[in-house]
Scaffold this motif. Sequence first.
Motif, PDB file in Angstrom:
ATOM      1  N   TYR A  59       1.985 -16.916 -14.537  1.00  0.00           N
ATOM      2  CA  TYR A  59       1.917 -16.010 -15.681  1.00  0.00           C
ATOM      3  C   TYR A  59       0.447 -15.860 -16.057  1.00  0.00           C
ATOM      4  O   TYR A  59      -0.236 -16.848 -16.339  1.00  0.00           O
ATOM      5  CB  TYR A  59       2.721 -16.532 -16.869  1.00  0.00           C
ATOM      6  CG  TYR A  59       2.709 -15.597 -18.049  1.00  0.00           C
ATOM      7  CD1 TYR A  59       3.075 -14.262 -17.911  1.00  0.00           C
ATOM      8  CD2 TYR A  59       2.330 -16.038 -19.302  1.00  0.00           C
ATOM      9  CE1 TYR A  59       3.065 -13.395 -18.996  1.00  0.00           C
ATOM     10  CE2 TYR A  59       2.324 -15.187 -20.389  1.00  0.00           C
ATOM     11  CZ  TYR A  59       2.690 -13.865 -20.230  1.00  0.00           C
ATOM     12  OH  TYR A  59       2.673 -13.010 -21.308  1.00  0.00           O
ATOM     13  N   VAL A  60      -0.037 -14.608 -16.019  1.00  0.00           N
ATOM     14  CA  VAL A  60      -1.443 -14.296 -16.257  1.00  0.00           C
ATOM     15  C   VAL A  60      -1.522 -13.172 -17.279  1.00  0.00           C
ATOM     16  O   VAL A  60      -0.744 -12.224 -17.229  1.00  0.00           O
ATOM     17  CB  VAL A  60      -2.125 -13.849 -14.940  1.00  0.00           C
ATOM     18  CG1 VAL A  60      -3.548 -13.377 -15.184  1.00  0.00           C
ATOM     19  CG2 VAL A  60      -2.106 -14.971 -13.916  1.00  0.00           C
ATOM     20  N   THR A  61      -2.474 -13.289 -18.207  1.00  0.00           N
ATOM     21  CA  THR A  61      -2.736 -12.205 -19.153  1.00  0.00           C
ATOM     22  C   THR A  61      -4.198 -11.794 -19.034  1.00  0.00           C
ATOM     23  O   THR A  61      -5.047 -12.591 -18.616  1.00  0.00           O
ATOM     24  CB  THR A  61      -2.425 -12.624 -20.607  1.00  0.00           C
ATOM     25  OG1 THR A  61      -3.279 -13.707 -20.985  1.00  0.00           O
ATOM     26  CG2 THR A  61      -0.977 -13.043 -20.758  1.00  0.00           C
ATOM     27  N   LEU A  62      -4.474 -10.545 -19.381  1.00  0.00           N
ATOM     28  CA  LEU A  62      -5.851 -10.047 -19.412  1.00  0.00           C
ATOM     29  C   LEU A  62      -6.200  -9.696 -20.848  1.00  0.00           C
ATOM     30  O   LEU A  62      -5.389  -9.076 -21.552  1.00  0.00           O
ATOM     31  CB  LEU A  62      -6.003  -8.799 -18.551  1.00  0.00           C
ATOM     32  CG  LEU A  62      -6.285  -8.992 -17.057  1.00  0.00           C
ATOM     33  CD1 LEU A  62      -5.185  -9.758 -16.389  1.00  0.00           C
ATOM     34  CD2 LEU A  62      -6.499  -7.669 -16.392  1.00  0.00           C
ATOM     35  N   GLN A  63      -7.383 -10.110 -21.257  1.00  0.00           N
ATOM     36  CA  GLN A  63      -7.855  -9.809 -22.606  1.00  0.00           C
ATOM     37  C   GLN A  63      -9.374  -9.946 -22.631  1.00  0.00           C
ATOM     38  O   GLN A  63      -9.921 -10.890 -22.064  1.00  0.00           O
ATOM     39  CB  GLN A  63      -7.224 -10.783 -23.601  1.00  0.00           C
ATOM     40  CG  GLN A  63      -7.579 -10.527 -25.024  1.00  0.00           C
ATOM     41  CD  GLN A  63      -6.886 -11.517 -25.951  1.00  0.00           C
ATOM     42  OE1 GLN A  63      -5.991 -12.255 -25.574  1.00  0.00           O
ATOM     43  NE2 GLN A  63      -7.324 -11.530 -27.190  1.00  0.00           N
ATOM     44  N   ASP A  64     -10.020  -9.006 -23.278  1.00  0.00           N
ATOM     45  CA  ASP A  64     -11.484  -9.062 -23.441  1.00  0.00           C
ATOM     46  C   ASP A  64     -12.214  -9.245 -22.115  1.00  0.00           C
ATOM     47  O   ASP A  64     -13.139 -10.046 -22.006  1.00  0.00           O
ATOM     48  CB  ASP A  64     -11.879 -10.176 -24.417  1.00  0.00           C
ATOM     49  CG  ASP A  64     -11.248 -10.002 -25.783  1.00  0.00           C
ATOM     50  OD1 ASP A  64     -11.113  -8.839 -26.229  1.00  0.00           O
ATOM     51  OD2 ASP A  64     -10.880 -11.021 -26.406  1.00  0.00           O
ATOM     52  N   SER A  65     -11.786  -8.522 -21.095  1.00  0.00           N
ATOM     53  CA  SER A  65     -12.393  -8.564 -19.755  1.00  0.00           C
ATOM     54  C   SER A  65     -12.345  -9.948 -19.123  1.00  0.00           C
ATOM     55  O   SER A  65     -13.221 -10.310 -18.328  1.00  0.00           O
ATOM     56  CB  SER A  65     -13.835  -8.053 -19.806  1.00  0.00           C
ATOM     57  OG  SER A  65     -13.849  -6.705 -20.189  1.00  0.00           O
ATOM     58  N   LYS A  66     -11.329 -10.726 -19.476  1.00  0.00           N
ATOM     59  CA  LYS A  66     -11.132 -12.044 -18.870  1.00  0.00           C
ATOM     60  C   LYS A  66      -9.684 -12.180 -18.420  1.00  0.00           C
ATOM     61  O   LYS A  66      -8.784 -11.553 -18.965  1.00  0.00           O
ATOM     62  CB  LYS A  66     -11.460 -13.161 -19.858  1.00  0.00           C
ATOM     63  CG  LYS A  66     -12.933 -13.257 -20.165  1.00  0.00           C
ATOM     64  CD  LYS A  66     -13.241 -14.500 -20.945  1.00  0.00           C
ATOM     65  CE  LYS A  66     -14.744 -14.526 -21.182  1.00  0.00           C
ATOM     66  NZ  LYS A  66     -15.245 -15.830 -21.498  1.00  0.00           N
TER      67      LYS A  66
END
Length: 106
Positions: A59-66
């Motif tokens: 499970y991976v999330t993307l936020q603030d270019s990270k």
Amino acid sequence: MDTAALREVVKQVIIRYAQLRPSHGNIRLDTVFDETQDRYALMQVGWDRRRRVRGNLIYVTLQDSKIYVEYDGMEHGITQDLIDGGIPESQIVLSFLPEASIAITA
């Protein structure tokens, strides 16, 4: 690396893992890609030895270019796959570790 490129690398890594087959049981691996909310997962569902198998493998999330690796249930982990895909270590956060050890270090 911009968000669109991060998305593509994450999706390619998950797709590669989805092509693996469990060594036993009748288990299906499903990719889940939510580009609207930037949530990406690899799910397992099926049966093994008369027991129901279900849940996240990745499970991976993307936020603030990270990239935030929220859960990594793969034997060797996906971090090196992300780095090999061109993602700088500075853009990977291991959210499943205690706060003091979240950042990737060389």
